[in-house]
Design an enzyme around this catalytic site. Structure first.
Site, short mmCIF file in Angstrom:
data_model
loop_
_atom_site.label_atom_id
_atom_site.label_comp_id
_atom_site.label_asym_id
_atom_site.label_seq_id
_atom_site.Cartn_x
_atom_site.Cartn_y
_atom_site.Cartn_z
N ARG A 1 0.86 -1.19 0.00
CA ARG A 1 0.00 0.00 0.00
C ARG A 1 0.89 1.23 0.00
O ARG A 1 1.91 1.29 0.71
CB ARG A 1 -0.90 0.02 1.24
CG ARG A 1 -2.11 -0.90 1.15
CD ARG A 1 -3.12 -0.45 0.09
NE ARG A 1 -4.29 -1.29 0.06
CZ ARG A 1 -4.46 -2.32 -0.80
NH1 ARG A 1 -3.53 -2.65 -1.67
NH2 ARG A 1 -5.60 -3.01 -0.78
N HIS B 1 -2.03 -0.51 -10.30
CA HIS B 1 -2.59 -1.42 -9.27
C HIS B 1 -3.09 -2.72 -9.91
O HIS B 1 -4.27 -3.07 -9.80
CB HIS B 1 -3.72 -0.71 -8.51
CG HIS B 1 -4.03 -1.37 -7.18
ND1 HIS B 1 -4.37 -0.68 -6.05
CD2 HIS B 1 -4.04 -2.67 -6.81
CE1 HIS B 1 -4.58 -1.51 -5.05
NE2 HIS B 1 -4.39 -2.74 -5.49
#
Ligand code: NDP
Ligand code: OXD
Length: 317
Positions: free
Chosen positions: A229, A277
């Site tokens: 993250r 992502h």
């Protein structure tokens, strides 16, 4: 005949409709008669919900939920939702096919870095047939987070011949991986890492973990790959260390704001590779199977906390 278990499906950005059939089939295999409904804001008296960034009203409208299933591994945004009832069990996916894809992604970029594969970009440039081959000791890969995903990344890198170390909250015993644990182990871990792979969840403890001071503990010329993250790394500190040459490159798959805004410096930085992502897409069938098996066990009376994927909310992952 028992009435079907009602399950709300609210998977923003994941094409909810394509999940219904795999979920229904997986539940049937697990012995659960279930009725899945794409959640549209109207109450369906759901007993469970399968979600990815669901609308906040889900939790105020569906007040009979016994558990919520996150169709991914990271739960930080779900846990941060204001309406999430404090006592509602939150379940997440454990690997479910994401880990091997992420290991593949990370090893691809490790090979690109260590073998200089960018030199051979195809036509019109002719490759230098005598280009250097790395023949010395390979750089050490350090993986932050040795959970379902980090452990597979670490072991895959080791399989390709890299010395590998990993850092986690609690010590680990993994073949081929030197374990470092806790705040006390971080400085030593970083000092011996040349390719740092971040596979951490975002929690109160990991937020902004990799700031200027910590990233500076990596040896000069180190590389970073972040598939965990973005909030675990301070963007401006990373950019400064790339500009100053302390870090040689960064491959980033996750961002504080997604999609990454067009004006962000990461897009244009010559030492940064941005991917949208995609290192660990959630594969539908294995994910549906894992969710269905958990629902079957809950329906048979198992405690949510006894199941794989139960999120310890106080810990944040
Ligand atoms: P796990 O919960 O299985 O593992 C988390 C790991 O992080 C554990 O080893 C844990 O230590 C460690 N950890 C957590 N907090 C700390 C801390 N304060 N200090 C040191 N170590 C810590 O998660 P997964 O492996 O399944 O997933 C990891 C993350 O990957 C997800 O949370 C998500 O953010 C990200 N992800 C990204 C994807 C993508 O496409 N880019 C796809 C899927 C996931 P311990 O083992 O001791 O508990
Ligand atoms: C996840 C992700 O957490 O896709 O599963 O990032």
């Amino acid at each position: 005949m028992t009435s079907p278990v009602r399950i709300a499906v609210a998977l923003s950005s994941m094409k909810s409709a394509e999940w219904v059939e795999p979920l229904r089939e997986a539940c049937a295999r697990a012995g659960v008669t279930a009725r899945f409904e794409l959640w549209d804001g109207r109450r369906i008296d759901a007993r469970y919900a399968v979600v990815w960034l669901p609308p906040a009203e889900l939790f105020t409208v569906e007040t009979g939920l016994r558990a919520v299933f996150n169709a991914g591994a990271g739960v930080e945004r779900l846990l941060a939702m204001a309406g999430l009832p404090p006592g509602l069990p939150v379940m997440r996916l454990v690997d479910a096919g994401m880990a091997p894809k992420m290991a593949e992604y990370v090893c691809f970029y490790i090979a690109r870095i260590t073998r200089g594969l960018d030199r051979f970009g195809g036509a019109p440039a002719l490759p230098d047939w005598n280009a250097d081959r790395p023949r010395g000791r390979p750089p050490t890969v350090g993986v932050l987070g040795l959970g379902a995903i980090g452990a597979q990344i670490a072991q895959a890198a080791n399989l390709f011949g890299y010395p590998v170390r990993g850092w986690s909250r609690t010590p680990k015993q993994l073949d081929g991986v030197e374990s470092f644990a806790g705040a006390a182990g971080l400085a030593d871990f970083l000092a011996g890492t040349q390719i740092l792979v971040d596979a951490l969840p975002l929690t109160e403890e990991t937020r902004d973990l990799l700031d200027r001071a910590r990233l500076s503990q990596l040896p000069a010329g180190s590389h970073l790959i972040n598939v965990g993250r973005a909030g675990t790394i301070v963007d401006d500190d990373l950019l400064a260390l790339l500009d100053e040459g302390h870090l040689a490159s960064a491959v980033l798959d996750v961002f504080r704001v997604e999609p990454l805004p067009p004006e962000h410096r990461f897009w244009h930085h010559p030492k940064v590779t941005v991917t949208p992502h995609l290192s660990g897409p959630t594969p539908r069938e294995p994910a549906a199977q894992q969710i269905a098996e958990a629902i079957a066990r809950l329906e048979r009376g198992a405690a949510p906390s006894s199941l794989p994927g139960f999120v310890e909310r106080a810990r944040g992952y």
